[in-house]
Scaffold this motif. Structure first.
Motif, PDB file in Angstrom:
ATOM      1  N   GLN A 469       0.829  -1.212   0.000  1.00 36.02           N
ATOM      2  CA  GLN A 469       0.000   0.000   0.000  1.00 36.02           C
ATOM      3  C   GLN A 469       0.860   1.257   0.000  1.00 36.02           C
ATOM      4  OE1 GLN A 469      -3.121  -1.539  -0.872  1.00 36.02           O
ATOM      5  NE2 GLN A 469      -3.670   0.405   0.067  1.00 36.02           N
ATOM      6  N   PHE A 470       1.879   1.279   0.857  1.00 36.03           N
ATOM      7  CA  PHE A 470       2.727   2.469   0.938  1.00 36.03           C
ATOM      8  C   PHE A 470       3.504   2.697  -0.363  1.00 36.03           C
ATOM      9  CE2 PHE A 470       2.870   1.479   5.730  1.00 36.03           C
ATOM     10  CZ  PHE A 470       1.720   2.240   5.948  1.00 36.03           C
ATOM     11  N   ARG A 471       3.890   1.610  -1.022  1.00 36.60           N
ATOM     12  CA  ARG A 471       4.605   1.747  -2.309  1.00 36.60           C
ATOM     13  C   ARG A 471       3.670   2.355  -3.363  1.00 36.60           C
ATOM     14  NH1 ARG A 471       7.748  -3.633  -3.975  1.00 36.60           N
ATOM     15  NH2 ARG A 471       8.368  -2.219  -5.668  1.00 36.60           N
ATOM     16  N   VAL A 472       2.411   1.925  -3.363  1.00 37.50           N
ATOM     17  CA  VAL A 472       1.433   2.482  -4.310  1.00 37.50           C
ATOM     18  C   VAL A 472       1.269   3.981  -4.077  1.00 37.50           C
ATOM     19  CG1 VAL A 472      -1.026   2.526  -4.876  1.00 37.50           C
ATOM     20  CG2 VAL A 472       0.166   0.337  -4.690  1.00 37.50           C
ATOM     21  N   VAL A 473       1.113   4.358  -2.807  1.00 44.88           N
ATOM     22  CA  VAL A 473       0.915   5.761  -2.481  1.00 44.88           C
ATOM     23  C   VAL A 473       2.179   6.564  -2.765  1.00 44.88           C
ATOM     24  CG1 VAL A 473       0.332   7.397  -0.649  1.00 44.88           C
ATOM     25  CG2 VAL A 473      -0.821   5.184  -0.752  1.00 44.88           C
ATOM     26  N   GLY A 474       3.329   6.015  -2.392  1.00 40.43           N
ATOM     27  CA  GLY A 474       4.584   6.725  -2.626  1.00 40.43           C
ATOM     28  C   GLY A 474       4.859   6.953  -4.101  1.00 40.43           C
ATOM     29  N   GLN A 475       4.590   5.947  -4.922  1.00 35.65           N
ATOM     30  CA  GLN A 475       4.800   6.116  -6.359  1.00 35.65           C
ATOM     31  C   GLN A 475       3.853   7.162  -6.929  1.00 35.65           C
ATOM     32  OE1 GLN A 475       7.241   4.683  -8.377  1.00 35.65           O
ATOM     33  NE2 GLN A 475       6.454   6.288  -9.720  1.00 35.65           N
ATOM     34  N   ALA A 476       2.635   7.174  -6.436  1.00 31.08           N
ATOM     35  CA  ALA A 476       1.683   8.190  -6.895  1.00 31.08           C
ATOM     36  C   ALA A 476       2.166   9.588  -6.522  1.00 31.08           C
ATOM     37  CB  ALA A 476       0.302   7.929  -6.295  1.00 31.08           C
ATOM     38  N   GLY A 477       2.786   9.718  -5.348  1.00 29.15           N
ATOM     39  CA  GLY A 477       3.351  11.014  -4.957  1.00 29.15           C
ATOM     40  C   GLY A 477       4.434  11.460  -5.914  1.00 29.15           C
ATOM     41  N   LEU A 478       5.292  10.528  -6.314  1.00 34.42           N
ATOM     42  CA  LEU A 478       6.332  10.858  -7.288  1.00 34.42           C
ATOM     43  C   LEU A 478       5.714  11.244  -8.635  1.00 34.42           C
ATOM     44  CD1 LEU A 478       8.892   8.000  -6.513  1.00 34.42           C
ATOM     45  CD2 LEU A 478       9.113  10.438  -5.942  1.00 34.42           C
ATOM     46  N   ASP A 479       4.674  10.515  -9.021  1.00 37.23           N
ATOM     47  CA  ASP A 479       4.004  10.819 -10.296  1.00 37.23           C
ATOM     48  C   ASP A 479       3.340  12.187 -10.257  1.00 37.23           C
ATOM     49  OD1 ASP A 479       4.815   8.360 -11.200  1.00 37.23           O
ATOM     50  OD2 ASP A 479       2.885   7.376 -10.846  1.00 37.23           O
TER      51      ASP A 479
END
Length: 517
Positions: A469-479
């Motif tokens: 979950q945190f990886r999904v959210v973190g990648q979205a932040g980068l995007d």
């Protein structure tokens, strides 16, 4: 008898008191006209002219004048209608002479024109009621009467345009009513008829396209609304009309959480407003939209200024004042000032419920945000009550497939867990598919839900799912940061919003590593 003889003449307008060209002379002329006796409609042109002049500055006075003009026209039409009846439906006495029959035919045209003028007065009543912030029923009734009259009595291009314009206004009123879904069908019908009759580039067609787009956007059908906004923007050449569609498109971008596009458009509109010295209330709406996409430090003064202006011009109980209160509350919460924001949210939600009722999407969102505020302050009992209201409101306004319903379930599940109810986990897991289906991968509300689920899994001892979950959210932040043109202050601000996510991602990874053999 003299007034009745004048009413029988086809050139009815010659009996009306003339409207002075100078605006300052209209009120004295109206006062002088009203001091004289019949005919009943003698002062109508002056009443309507004065009402139009007062729409922006004193809508209550404009409403009374339009209603008085409508009553005078109704009285005049009854006189003519009775005279027609005495000829057409004569059952005793001498036969109808050719002269009487011809007079009745002329009277029928006079009556038709009186009804068309009543349609104009009814439209003005709707405009004044809207400007005065009346309940939606007053506007829909007035605009509906205009449409009905012109469907029966209208002739020619001008009457057709007025009928379609009034139909569009009636559809637009439903956007701020307890039944926003009722506006979509008439908005589409009016647009389709204008498109067929006048073509895609006609100003009336374009204005009705915007009404339809607004209706779709209010119902959360953003994918259908955006192409209409975009197409209309490309067709408009008038600067004022282009500004209006850009302001509407800005609101859509805000709701879609497309911050970079929204900020650029909002700042451009503010620059235009400053150059044209536009009405402050118009500027206030732009400032409120812009306030949600700039930094909280910059946005809070915008929103507070808009709230102060609306309180001064519209009063505490106006829908637009409530919207400003909720905008200020949201920015205060960005500074973790939830207690300071709470009374603004409470006042805003009750005003919206009083004006738009429970079945409106904005009321639903306001209850949801109020419940979230209370939950953040650990006022669990009050939060649960607010979230119950939110669930009822969302379900009856946009339905259980809408992402807002998913967000209601999310916060309800969190509240249940804080009350010791383990069923809150299932409630949160019901929420996620609804939110994922309705919001883009990088939408901030979806990311909040994904992060909350990750935190729940971490607490429950499932670091593997939490890390995912945190990886999904973190990648979205980068995007989200990558969408900015350069890695300047705006992109860095976006990254900083996600610093907690990356910290928890590392924590979950360490916990997961510690569980391995």
């Amino acid at each position: 008898m003299l007034p009745l003889l004048f009413l029988a003449a086809p050139a009815l307008a010659t009996e009306r008191a003339p409207v002075p060209k100078a605006a300052a002379k209209v009120q004295p002329a109206l006062d002088a006209c009203l001091a004289k006796p019949d005919p009943a409609d003698r002062c109508v042109d002056l009443q309507l002219a004065r009402a139009r002049a007062l729409l922006a500055s004193d809508p209550e006075a404009a409403l009374k004048l339009a209603q008085a003009a409508n009553a005078a026209l109704d009285e005049a039409s009854e006189i003519v209608d009775n005279r027609i009846g005495r000829v057409k439906y004569r059952r005793v006495g001498p036969p109808v002479t050719p002269a009487e029959a011809e007079g009745a035919r002329r009277d029928e045209e006079v009556l038709r024109r009186l009804w068309v003028e009543m349609a104009q007065a009814s439209e003005l009543i709707g405009d004044a009621a809207l400007a005065a912030g009346k309940l939606y029923r007053e506007m829909t009734g007035a605009y509906g009467r205009t449409v009905a009259i012109l469907e029966q009595r209208g002739r020619g291009d001008a009457d057709l345009r007025q009928r379609l314009r009034a139909k569009g206004k009636r559809a637009a009123v439903f956007t701020d009513s307890p039944s926003p879904d009722e506006g979509e069908a008439p908005a589409r019908e009016a647009f389709d008829e204008a498109l067929k009759t006048f073509g895609p580039a006609d100003p009336l067609t374009l204005s009705l396209a915007l009404v339809r787009a607004d209706s779709l956007a209010q119902l959360g059908r953003f994918g259908e609304a955006e192409p209409i906004y975009r197409d209309t923007r490309t067709r408009l050449t008038d600067a004022a009309a282009r500004f209006d569609v850009d302001a509407r498109y800005l609101r859509l971008l805000v709701r879609l959480d497309r911050r970079q596009e929204a900020e650029a458009l909002g700042r451009a509109l503010i620059t235009q407003l400053a150059a044209t010295r536009a009405d402050p209330l118009r500027a206030a709406r732009i400032y409120l939209d812009l306030a949600t996409v700039v930094t909280p430090e910059e946005g809070l003064p915008f929103a507070r200024n808009a709230l102060a202006l609306r309180l001064e011009r519209l009063g505490e109980k106006h829908v637009d004042t409530a919207r400003a209160q909720l905008a200020v509350a949201g920015l205060l919460e960005a500074f973790d000032k939830h207690a300071e924001a709470e009374p603004l949210r409470r006042a805003g939600v009750w005003t919206l419920q009083g004006k738009l009722f429970m079945q409106h999407p904005e009321t639903a969102t306001a209850w949801l945000r109020y419940g979230e505020n209370l939950l953040t302050q650990d006022k669990i009992k009050e939060a649960v009550s607010a979230l119950r209201s939110a669930e009822f409101s969302v379900r009856d306004s946009v339905g259980i497939a809408h992402p807002q319903y998913g967000r209601v379930l999310l916060f309800t599940g969190i509240a249940e867990l804080r009350q010791g109810n383990v069923g809150g986990v299932a409630t949160i897991e019901r929420a996620l598919p609804i939110i994922r289906a309705g919001l883009a991968r990088t939408h901030i509300d979806r990311l909040h839900a994904e992060f909350s689920y990750g935190m729940l899994k971490l607490i429950m001892g499932d670091p593997a799912t939490a890390r995912t979950q945190f990886r999904v959210v973190g990648q979205a932040g980068l995007d989200r940061a990558a969408e900015w043109r350069d890695f300047g202050a705006a992109a860095q601000q976006e990254i900083r919003r996600f610093r907690e996510v990356y910290a928890y991602q590392v924590r979950a990874a360490w916990q997961l590593a510690g569980q391995k053999p």
